[in-house]
Design an enzyme around this catalytic site. Structure first.
Site, short mmCIF file in Angstrom:
data_model
loop_
_atom_site.label_atom_id
_atom_site.label_comp_id
_atom_site.label_asym_id
_atom_site.label_seq_id
_atom_site.Cartn_x
_atom_site.Cartn_y
_atom_site.Cartn_z
N CYS A 96 49.72 100.10 52.56
CA CYS A 96 48.87 101.16 53.07
C CYS A 96 49.38 102.55 52.72
O CYS A 96 50.53 102.72 52.35
CB CYS A 96 48.80 101.08 54.59
SG CYS A 96 48.18 99.51 55.19
N GLY A 148 46.16 101.30 48.86
CA GLY A 148 45.27 100.41 49.60
C GLY A 148 43.82 100.67 49.24
O GLY A 148 43.38 101.82 49.30
N ASN A 168 51.70 102.38 58.04
CA ASN A 168 52.08 101.73 56.79
C ASN A 168 53.35 100.95 57.05
O ASN A 168 54.35 101.53 57.45
CB ASN A 168 52.30 102.79 55.69
CG ASN A 168 52.87 102.21 54.40
OD1 ASN A 168 53.53 102.91 53.65
ND2 ASN A 168 52.62 100.94 54.12
N GLY A 169 53.28 99.66 56.81
CA GLY A 169 54.46 98.83 57.06
C GLY A 169 54.06 97.56 57.75
O GLY A 169 52.89 97.18 57.74
N TYR A 174 57.04 99.43 41.29
CA TYR A 174 55.61 99.20 41.11
C TYR A 174 54.71 100.05 42.00
O TYR A 174 53.68 100.54 41.57
CB TYR A 174 55.28 97.74 41.38
CG TYR A 174 53.79 97.47 41.44
CD1 TYR A 174 53.06 97.30 40.28
CD2 TYR A 174 53.11 97.44 42.67
CE1 TYR A 174 51.68 97.10 40.32
CE2 TYR A 174 51.74 97.25 42.72
CZ TYR A 174 51.03 97.07 41.54
OH TYR A 174 49.68 96.88 41.60
#
Ligand code: 5GP
Ligand code: MG
Length: 465
Positions: A11, A37, A111-112, A251
């Site tokens: 995210c 995302g 996020n996580g 990435y």
């Protein structure tokens, strides 16, 4: 049909405090974070008296338009782009998650991934909490709501000291923006300033787009409260060694971002240079599969002296849903995104510089199209070690059973993909290439050393074959 055979992204989060164009800035911030995302997007704003929200499934530009943004009032906003890591991919799981409690509204973007989510959820449900979604992020809001009587600051400290795992969050109360990050600092989160307003974003590329000036990262373990009185920083955790996610560099993050204080492009290029030093190869040219492999390929060619060519061309306008192709259209899923250039590939010895191999299935199909286009030899060098362990901290790597390098030797992976040779960057080589202090990373997806042990329920499901 699905065209994405890699793992799913996690995210991106964005927040603004104190700007007349808060909603629009958040829209552009999310636009810059779209790579983090693509499943859903949402923005919540506050005037201090009322809260507006708009969320939906799809890309940022599909979910929002000018008139929707004009309906999001206030100088305070939080936004989120999501690709589900925990929780189902359904509309009610779209973030930011908004809740009203005792006349107060809270909105959170996360996020996580929490590693003790199931246990916390069970405890909360036993105490009477009613959950509206399957997201672990909702747990944070319930923990906050239970402790609001003592003020938001106390509630935050109580909540973050109960949750475990990875979280880089933006939280909006009716009159405050809060940014907080787990003590390991798995995911990035940064702070910027624009026209006297504060901006928080997952990555600096989002600050760049809205012309905000980067101030600093939100520190691991820090709770940063932003209100009319300015900034207040609290760190309720004892001194703690961060374990930043190294895959953000390999990435995940955008190459124009600086995360954890270092530029992503520069590190990817150095990973490619390191590969060239570890594996001297003879070839006519080297190429990436754009875009993710581009930067390591530049470094690889720079160092090896092997010429760089673009042996496949990417169509940048591929949407996510398709009319099913007709039977005669072979390898449609690969070719619609990446089409080989026969004139470049024919009779050539080619090195593919790839950022990572996860399941191996995308690579297999891509290599087949290169051979059909006439490539004589196809070698692959990968800018990280083999992925052997699932991630519990927000990158949706498959279970052990789906990670090809977990079940198979490098030789077996080479054979499966259909390569003449395959080389992965060594772990020490990867660490050295980052140029960052070497004990500051989470390397669990490569070495299985999890900085935070995941709850039994999660690990059992993911570690099964
Ligand atoms: P595979 O051959 O393992 O099926 O796919 C490898 C490709 O997946 C590589 O080109 C790599 O860039 C890409 N990849 C690696 N990690 C992720 C990720 O988290 N999400 C997506 N969509 N692709 C990824
Ligand atoms: Mg790729």
């Amino acid at each position: 049909m699905t065209l994405c055979h890699g793992p799913k992204e996690a995210c991106g989060v964005f927040g603004v405090f104190g700007h007349d164009d808060a909603a629009k800035l958040t829209y552009f911030g999310l636009y810059a974070l779209q790579h983090r995302g693509q499943e859903s997007a949402g923005i919540v704003t506050s005037t201090g008296r009322s809260v507006d929200e708009h969320k939906g499934m799809g890309l940022v530009h599909e979910v929002f338009n000018e008139s929707v943004l004009n309906g999001l009032h206030g100088r305070l906003a939080v936004g989120h782009v999501r690709y589900s890591t925990t929780g189902l991919s359904v509309a009610k799981n779209v973030q930011p998650f908004v809740v009203s409690h005792a006349g107060k509204t809270l909105a959170i973007g996360h996020n996580g991934n929490l590693t003790n989510a199931r246990r916390l959820r069970r405890d909360l449900e036993r105490k009477g909490s009613i959950f509206q979604t399957t997201m672990d992020s909702e747990i944070i809001v319930h923990l906050l709501a239970r402790n609001l009587a003592g003020g938001i600051e106390e509630a935050l400290v109580k909540a973050v000291t109960q949750i475990e795992g990875a979280y880089s969050c933006v939280l909006m109360t009716q009159d405050r923006l809060v940014a907080f990050r787990d003590p390991n600092g798995f995911r990035p989160l940064c702070l910027g300033m624009l026209d006297g307003a504060y901006v928080v974003a997952s990555e600096t590329c989002a600050l760049d787009l809205v012309d905000a000036q980067y101030l600093r990262d939100v520190a691991p373990g820090e709770i940063l409260m932003i209100g009319e009185g300015g900034l207040k920083s609290i760190n309720p955790f004892p001194e703690h060694k961060p374990t930043l996610c190294i895959f953000e560099y390999i990435y995940f993050a955008r190459p124009d971002s600086n995360i954890f204080g270092h530029n992503v492009y520069a590190i990817r290029k150095r990973l490619g240079m390191k590969l060239a030093r570890e594996y001297p190869l003879e070839a006519d040219f080297a190429m990436p599969f754009p875009d993710s492999g581009n930067y390591a390929a530049i470094g690889f060619c720079h160092e090896s002296g092997i010429p760089l060519e673009m042996g496949v061309i990417r169509n940048h306008y591929v949407g996510r849903t398709f009319i099913e192709p007709v039977q005669s259209m072979r390898d449609f899923g690969v070719k619609i995104k990446l089409n080989p250039v026969r004139e470049i590939l024919n009779q050539k010895r080619v090195v593919i510089v790839e950022d990572s191999i996860i399941r191996g299935t995308t690579s297999k199909m891509r290599i087949k199209t290169l051979r059909e286009a006439g490539a004589k030899e196809v070698h692959m060098v990968v800018s990280c070690p083999p992925h052997r362990y699932p991630c519990f901290y927000g990158i949706d790597f498959p279970t052990k059973g789906e990670l090809i390098a977990c079940q198979h030797s490098v030789e077996e992976v080479r054979n499966f993909i259909g390569l003449d040779s395959l080389c992965y960057l060594s772990l020490p080589g990867m660490l050295e290439a980052t140029g960052i202090q070497q004990d500051g990373f989470c390397l669990a997806c490569f070495d299985g050393k999890y900085p935070i042990q995941p709850g039994e329920d999660i690990s059992k499901a993911c570690l099964e074959y």
